[in-house]
Design a protein around this motif. Structure first.
Motif, mmCIF file in Angstrom:
data_model
loop_
_atom_site.group_PDB
_atom_site.id
_atom_site.type_symbol
_atom_site.label_atom_id
_atom_site.label_comp_id
_atom_site.label_asym_id
_atom_site.label_seq_id
_atom_site.Cartn_x
_atom_site.Cartn_y
_atom_site.Cartn_z
ATOM 1 N N GLN A 10 0.803 -1.220 0.000
ATOM 2 C CA GLN A 10 0.000 0.000 0.000
ATOM 3 C C GLN A 10 0.838 1.273 0.000
ATOM 4 O O GLN A 10 0.373 2.323 -0.457
ATOM 5 C CB GLN A 10 -0.945 0.002 1.201
ATOM 6 C CG GLN A 10 -2.138 -0.927 1.037
ATOM 7 C CD GLN A 10 -3.051 -0.918 2.243
ATOM 8 O OE1 GLN A 10 -2.610 -0.714 3.374
ATOM 9 N NE2 GLN A 10 -4.335 -1.161 2.013
ATOM 10 N N VAL A 11 2.061 1.187 0.543
ATOM 11 C CA VAL A 11 2.914 2.375 0.559
ATOM 12 C C VAL A 11 3.834 2.426 -0.662
ATOM 13 O O VAL A 11 4.709 3.287 -0.744
ATOM 14 C CB VAL A 11 3.750 2.430 1.856
ATOM 15 C CG1 VAL A 11 2.851 2.540 3.065
ATOM 16 C CG2 VAL A 11 4.670 1.220 1.986
ATOM 17 N N THR A 12 3.648 1.493 -1.597
ATOM 18 C CA THR A 12 4.441 1.511 -2.824
ATOM 19 C C THR A 12 3.996 2.673 -3.703
ATOM 20 O O THR A 12 2.797 2.826 -3.971
ATOM 21 C CB THR A 12 4.261 0.187 -3.599
ATOM 22 O OG1 THR A 12 4.708 -0.898 -2.790
ATOM 23 C CG2 THR A 12 5.060 0.210 -4.894
ATOM 24 N N PRO A 13 4.905 3.502 -4.155
ATOM 25 C CA PRO A 13 4.523 4.627 -5.030
ATOM 26 C C PRO A 13 3.812 4.136 -6.285
ATOM 27 O O PRO A 13 4.198 3.120 -6.878
ATOM 28 C CB PRO A 13 5.869 5.276 -5.373
ATOM 29 C CG PRO A 13 6.787 4.860 -4.260
ATOM 30 C CD PRO A 13 6.346 3.484 -3.863
ATOM 31 N N GLN A 14 2.787 4.851 -6.684
ATOM 32 C CA GLN A 14 2.032 4.485 -7.887
ATOM 33 C C GLN A 14 2.916 4.478 -9.119
ATOM 34 O O GLN A 14 2.652 3.757 -10.089
ATOM 35 C CB GLN A 14 0.868 5.457 -8.071
ATOM 36 C CG GLN A 14 -0.118 5.055 -9.155
ATOM 37 C CD GLN A 14 -0.838 3.749 -8.863
ATOM 38 O OE1 GLN A 14 -1.034 3.413 -7.700
ATOM 39 N NE2 GLN A 14 -1.225 3.031 -9.916
ATOM 40 N N GLY A 15 3.987 5.238 -9.060
ATOM 41 C CA GLY A 15 4.892 5.309 -10.199
ATOM 42 C C GLY A 15 5.526 3.974 -10.546
ATOM 43 O O GLY A 15 5.893 3.732 -11.701
ATOM 44 N N GLN A 16 5.649 3.089 -9.557
ATOM 45 C CA GLN A 16 6.247 1.782 -9.849
ATOM 46 C C GLN A 16 5.306 0.943 -10.705
ATOM 47 O O GLN A 16 5.743 0.203 -11.585
ATOM 48 C CB GLN A 16 6.590 1.069 -8.544
ATOM 49 C CG GLN A 16 7.727 1.720 -7.776
ATOM 50 C CD GLN A 16 8.249 0.833 -6.671
ATOM 51 O OE1 GLN A 16 7.787 -0.283 -6.464
ATOM 52 N NE2 GLN A 16 9.240 1.334 -5.937
ATOM 53 N N LEU A 75 6.556 -6.147 -5.582
ATOM 54 C CA LEU A 75 6.688 -7.053 -4.437
ATOM 55 C C LEU A 75 8.052 -6.998 -3.736
ATOM 56 O O LEU A 75 8.098 -6.946 -2.501
ATOM 57 C CB LEU A 75 6.374 -8.484 -4.867
ATOM 58 C CG LEU A 75 6.364 -9.540 -3.753
ATOM 59 C CD1 LEU A 75 5.307 -9.194 -2.702
ATOM 60 C CD2 LEU A 75 6.102 -10.927 -4.329
ATOM 61 N N PRO A 76 9.194 -7.017 -4.459
ATOM 62 C CA PRO A 76 10.486 -7.017 -3.763
ATOM 63 C C PRO A 76 10.688 -5.854 -2.789
ATOM 64 O O PRO A 76 11.027 -6.080 -1.624
ATOM 65 C CB PRO A 76 11.510 -7.015 -4.906
ATOM 66 C CG PRO A 76 10.791 -7.712 -6.023
ATOM 67 C CD PRO A 76 9.367 -7.238 -5.916
ATOM 68 N N PRO A 77 10.462 -4.582 -3.207
ATOM 69 C CA PRO A 77 10.632 -3.500 -2.223
ATOM 70 C C PRO A 77 9.580 -3.533 -1.120
ATOM 71 O O PRO A 77 9.856 -3.124 0.010
ATOM 72 C CB PRO A 77 10.508 -2.230 -3.077
ATOM 73 C CG PRO A 77 9.814 -2.643 -4.317
ATOM 74 C CD PRO A 77 10.205 -4.053 -4.565
#
Length: 222
Positions: free
Chosen positions: A114-120, A140-142
């Motif tokens: 959920q905290v992964t930037p949308q840019g990824q 998934l990895p980060p």
């Protein structure tokens, strides 16, 4: 009081303790691999658009997280046979641990996603990756790196919770300790030794998983 302790009397019973420890280790390895796998699948489902399957998975997560593990175990052992689903104590114990860890790891991994930037996600689309490929290779990895210590702690909690499966006569470490205590009546000695074994197992498991995680996550980000 200390002079009355009789730890040497436990020496003949070390094979039973080691056999129980080995069963606990096997249960833990299988439950960890399967439970984390379930968690990744569940996190992927619950991180996308709401669907019937994601809502059903959310219900499963809430059910498991808000009921005691021992009740879940008893339901599998004593309740499912009424539906014609019979299994051995070992199979029931493993299933209960898988289901339990799967629910908790779903929410832990989802928190990282959920905290992964949308840019990824957008970067994955630009590279021509499908949504599943973007999730597995880019997102998934980060996400796992962020929540990995919490995930390791949850795996250890499930390992410690495996002591409950002795209640269904599965011969893991706590069952072996109880059996030895019933034969020797050396309650303090038996359960102190068992406590130290669980402590050593927890520390070893944490160090091993953290070391493996650092190596795997470093390689996944290359």
């Amino acid at each position: 009081m200390m002079g009355q302790l009789n730890f040497p009397a436990l020496w003949p019973f070390w094979p039973e303790l080691l056999a129980g420890l080995w069963v606990t280790v096997q249960l833990t390895v299988l439950a960890t691999v399967g439970g984390v796998g379930l968690g990744i699948l569940g996190a992927a489902l619950r991180s996308g658009r709401p669907t019937l399957l994601s809502r059903l998975w959310g219900g499963y997560v809430e059910l498991i997280r808000n009921t005691p593990f021992v009740v879940q175990l008893f339901f599998i052992v004593f309740g499912l046979p009424n539906l014609g689903l019979k299994m051995t104590a070992g199979e029931a114990a493993l299933l209960a641990m898988l289901i339990n860890l799967g629910a908790y790891s779903t929410e832990i991994i989802r928190a990282g996603i959920q905290v992964t930037p949308q840019g990824q996600w957008e970067a994955g689309r630009v590279l021509g990756l499908s949504r599943s490929q973007t999730f597995l290779r880019v997102v998934l990895p980060p996400a796992l790196q962020r929540i990995y210590p919490a995930l390791v702690s949850q795996c250890i909690i499930v390992m410690l919770g495996s002591s409950v499966v002795s209640q269904v006569s599965y011969e893991e470490l706590t069952f072996a300790a109880s059996l030895i205590q019933s034969r020797t009546f050396l309650s303090f000695e038996v359960y102190l030794v068992t406590t130290l074994i669980y402590l050593a197992l927890s520390v070893a498991m944490r160090l091993l998983l953290l070391a493996a995680g650092r190596k795997w996550l470093r390689g996944a980000q290359r």
